[in-house]
Design an enzyme around this catalytic site. Structure first.
Site, PDB file in Angstrom:
ATOM      1  N   ASP A   1      35.172 -31.219  19.610  1.00  0.00           N
ATOM      2  CA  ASP A   1      34.505 -31.674  20.825  1.00  0.00           C
ATOM      3  C   ASP A   1      33.444 -30.627  21.164  1.00  0.00           C
ATOM      4  O   ASP A   1      33.767 -29.456  21.370  1.00  0.00           O
ATOM      5  CB  ASP A   1      35.518 -31.833  21.958  1.00  0.00           C
ATOM      6  CG  ASP A   1      34.904 -32.498  23.181  1.00  0.00           C
ATOM      7  OD1 ASP A   1      33.685 -32.310  23.416  1.00  0.00           O
ATOM      8  OD2 ASP A   1      35.624 -33.206  23.905  1.00  0.00           O
TER       9      ASP A   1
ATOM     10  N   ARG B   1      34.196 -20.868  37.652  1.00  0.00           N
ATOM     11  CA  ARG B   1      33.479 -21.035  36.390  1.00  0.00           C
ATOM     12  C   ARG B   1      31.973 -21.032  36.641  1.00  0.00           C
ATOM     13  O   ARG B   1      31.460 -21.830  37.419  1.00  0.00           O
ATOM     14  CB  ARG B   1      33.918 -22.358  35.752  1.00  0.00           C
ATOM     15  CG  ARG B   1      33.380 -22.560  34.360  1.00  0.00           C
ATOM     16  CD  ARG B   1      33.994 -23.787  33.732  1.00  0.00           C
ATOM     17  NE  ARG B   1      33.506 -25.020  34.374  1.00  0.00           N
ATOM     18  CZ  ARG B   1      33.561 -26.212  33.810  1.00  0.00           C
ATOM     19  NH1 ARG B   1      34.105 -26.362  32.611  1.00  0.00           N
ATOM     20  NH2 ARG B   1      33.105 -27.277  34.433  1.00  0.00           N
TER      21      ARG B   1
ATOM     22  N   TYR C   1      25.749 -35.360  29.294  1.00  0.00           N
ATOM     23  CA  TYR C   1      25.294 -35.004  30.642  1.00  0.00           C
ATOM     24  C   TYR C   1      25.469 -33.531  30.985  1.00  0.00           C
ATOM     25  O   TYR C   1      25.238 -33.138  32.114  1.00  0.00           O
ATOM     26  CB  TYR C   1      25.993 -35.878  31.694  1.00  0.00           C
ATOM     27  CG  TYR C   1      27.500 -35.938  31.632  1.00  0.00           C
ATOM     28  CD1 TYR C   1      28.277 -34.908  32.129  1.00  0.00           C
ATOM     29  CD2 TYR C   1      28.152 -37.035  31.074  1.00  0.00           C
ATOM     30  CE1 TYR C   1      29.651 -34.955  32.075  1.00  0.00           C
ATOM     31  CE2 TYR C   1      29.527 -37.096  31.009  1.00  0.00           C
ATOM     32  CZ  TYR C   1      30.278 -36.057  31.513  1.00  0.00           C
ATOM     33  OH  TYR C   1      31.651 -36.098  31.449  1.00  0.00           O
ATOM     34  N   LYS C   2      25.913 -32.721  30.020  1.00  0.00           N
ATOM     35  CA  LYS C   2      26.076 -31.291  30.308  1.00  0.00           C
ATOM     36  C   LYS C   2      24.798 -30.558  29.875  1.00  0.00           C
ATOM     37  O   LYS C   2      23.756 -30.780  30.457  1.00  0.00           O
ATOM     38  CB  LYS C   2      27.344 -30.790  29.632  1.00  0.00           C
ATOM     39  CG  LYS C   2      28.581 -31.411  30.306  1.00  0.00           C
ATOM     40  CD  LYS C   2      29.882 -31.122  29.621  1.00  0.00           C
ATOM     41  CE  LYS C   2      31.017 -31.760  30.412  1.00  0.00           C
ATOM     42  NZ  LYS C   2      32.236 -31.919  29.632  1.00  0.00           N
TER      43      LYS C   2
ATOM     44  N   PHE D   1      40.334 -29.779  26.927  1.00  0.00           N
ATOM     45  CA  PHE D   1      40.085 -30.536  28.146  1.00  0.00           C
ATOM     46  C   PHE D   1      41.121 -31.667  28.246  1.00  0.00           C
ATOM     47  O   PHE D   1      41.379 -32.349  27.256  1.00  0.00           O
ATOM     48  CB  PHE D   1      38.665 -31.104  28.099  1.00  0.00           C
ATOM     49  CG  PHE D   1      38.181 -31.604  29.423  1.00  0.00           C
ATOM     50  CD1 PHE D   1      37.920 -30.714  30.455  1.00  0.00           C
ATOM     51  CD2 PHE D   1      37.988 -32.946  29.641  1.00  0.00           C
ATOM     52  CE1 PHE D   1      37.466 -31.167  31.689  1.00  0.00           C
ATOM     53  CE2 PHE D   1      37.533 -33.417  30.871  1.00  0.00           C
ATOM     54  CZ  PHE D   1      37.275 -32.523  31.892  1.00  0.00           C
TER      55      PHE D   1
END
Ligand SMILES: *Cc1c(COP(=O)(O)O)cnc(C)c1O
Length: 410
Positions: free
Chosen positions: A196, A369, A221-222, A125
């Site tokens: 990560d 995605r 928050y995922k 990312f």
């Protein structure tokens, strides 16, 4: 040939089916973006309201002791530890993923002073790469961020590598790195690992301790459903605790924050990796998400994730052969809980899908995605999402000016 009936039956037999009602989801919406922002647990508003209206409003500063605000980073961190295979006292919930990555990378580099290479992959990312670039510039010690393709990481670990810094599941491909294998190769070469877990934690079991990870960070928050901007987390393997030198040496990482010494002395254990005042309200919402996640068996979550993603990839090919390129690995074992499809009109197709109440996201330059959060996505959602995608592609609904206009957040 996959049929609608098969998916209906899977929902009837799904041991996780009861979790869907524990979330608030808009009627009729198929939300396949829980890997970007998880859905809201039904308990969250009451938990946040209690933190605000009772704890804060009534007890004011007394809340720090009375309501355990001061312990929240460690308490929530230990709960996250149970989701990512970390024994107690090695995880804290604090700051953002980006900031934690900076802290952990700095700590890792300190442990390998003779080596100058931070190894990562081009699928990582961007913020992870940006933070590494900023840290390297700040340290001005000649560190190099070396990027290879996702499948080349193992082979690129050599004697000059200080830290292997990878996201376990690539955000754009969904490709999953083998944590045990990379740890083994890295350690044999004298390097450390920094993981990560943004697209791992809460999607399948992670085994940080067992698989030999040195450092890790992850996102609240995922799949952990902690709410927009939720505190993130960090992990340091116990064997490194006493040697970590925090680059952001704030008072909450001090041995005695309320002694108000003029000099910094790091706290013992994981606590030295904290920096400033805990995000109490954000932690309250995050803890609601974590508590819910802890009720689920992550092996079952992983099994459902594989069923959902396999079914989606298979159905897309079955219903629209040759229309999309499968960007994710075809084998479930090498994939996280998402399926990524390549199409040159990906952006417009995603916008047309959103207009049709199916929410994936788009990742430049051409990736659609689809994330599958097993706690609240049903098997039938896979069928319905593919059916709507097929209609959009067949009717060329996407081919309109309004679907090509780019918003700030994609
Ligand atoms: C989502 C995500 C982040 C987010 O970082 P923030 O600091 O919360 O903006 C970082 N890294 C990866 C791999 C991610 O998927």
């Amino acid at each position: 040939m996959l049929t609608r009936d098969t998916l209906v039956r899977r929902d009837q037999e799904d041991p996780l089916a009861g979790f869907r009602d524990r979330f608030v989801l808009p009627e009729g919406l198929i939300y396949l973006d829980g890997n970007s922002l998880g859905a809201m647990p039904r308990d969250t508003p009451a938990r946040v309201r209690d933190a605000v209206e009772r704890q804060w409003a009534e007890d004011l500063i007394g809340g720090w002791n009375k309501h355990g605000w001061v312990d929240a980073p460690a308490r929530v961190g230990d709960k996250i530890g149970r989701l990512v295979g970390a024994g107690a006292g090695q995880v804290v919930a604090a700051d953002s993923t980006s900031v934690n990555l900076f802290k952990m990378l700095s700590a890792a580099l300190d442990l390998r002073p003779d080596r100058k290479v931070i190894l990562s992959d081009r699928g990582n990312f961007p913020t992870d790469l940006y933070m590494a670039q900023g840290l390297a510039a700040l340290r001005a010690a000649g560190h190099e961020l070396r990027l290879v393709e996702e499948h080349e990481v193992e082979a690129a670990i050599g004697p000059d590598v200080a830290v292997v810094m990878v996201t376990q599941v690539g955000y754009r491909t969904g490709r999953k790195h083998d944590m045990a294998a990379i740890s083994r190769i890295a350690h044999a070469a004298g390097a450390l690992t920094l993981w990560d877990l943004a697209h791992s934690a809460g999607a399948f079991p992670v085994h940080l301790d067992r698989d030999g990870a040195d450092f890790a960070v992850g996102c609240g928050y995922k799949y952990l459903n902690g709410g927009p901007g939720a505190p993130a987390f960090l992990y340091v393997a116990k064997r490194h605790h006493d040697r970590v030198r925090p680059p952001l040496s704030g008072w909450f990482g001090h041995e005695a924050p309320f002694a108000f010494d003029l000099d910094y002395r790091p706290a013992g254990g994981i606590a030295r990796n904290l920096c400033g005042t805990p995000q109490v309200l954000g932690l309250a919402a995050l803890e609601a998400g974590i508590d819910l996640m802890l009720e689920a068996d992550l092996e079952i979550v992983k099994g459902k994730s594989l069923d959902l993603t396999d079914a989606f990839a298979d159905l897309v090919e079955q219903e629209m052969p040759g229309v999309f390129e499968l960007v994710s690995p075809p084998e479930g074992a090498h994939r996280g809980s998402q399926v990524c499809l390549g199409h040159k009109e990906g952006y417009a197709i995603v916008q047309a899908l959103i207009a049709d109440r199916v929410v994936p996201d788009f990742r430049a330059p051409n990736v659609l995605r689809f994330g599958f959060a097993p706690l609240y996505i049903r098997h039938i959602d896979v069928w319905d999402a593919v059916a709507r995608l097929k209609r959009i592609v067949t009717d060329r609904t996407w081919d309109r000016e309004i679907y090509r206009r780019r918003a700030a957040v994609t």
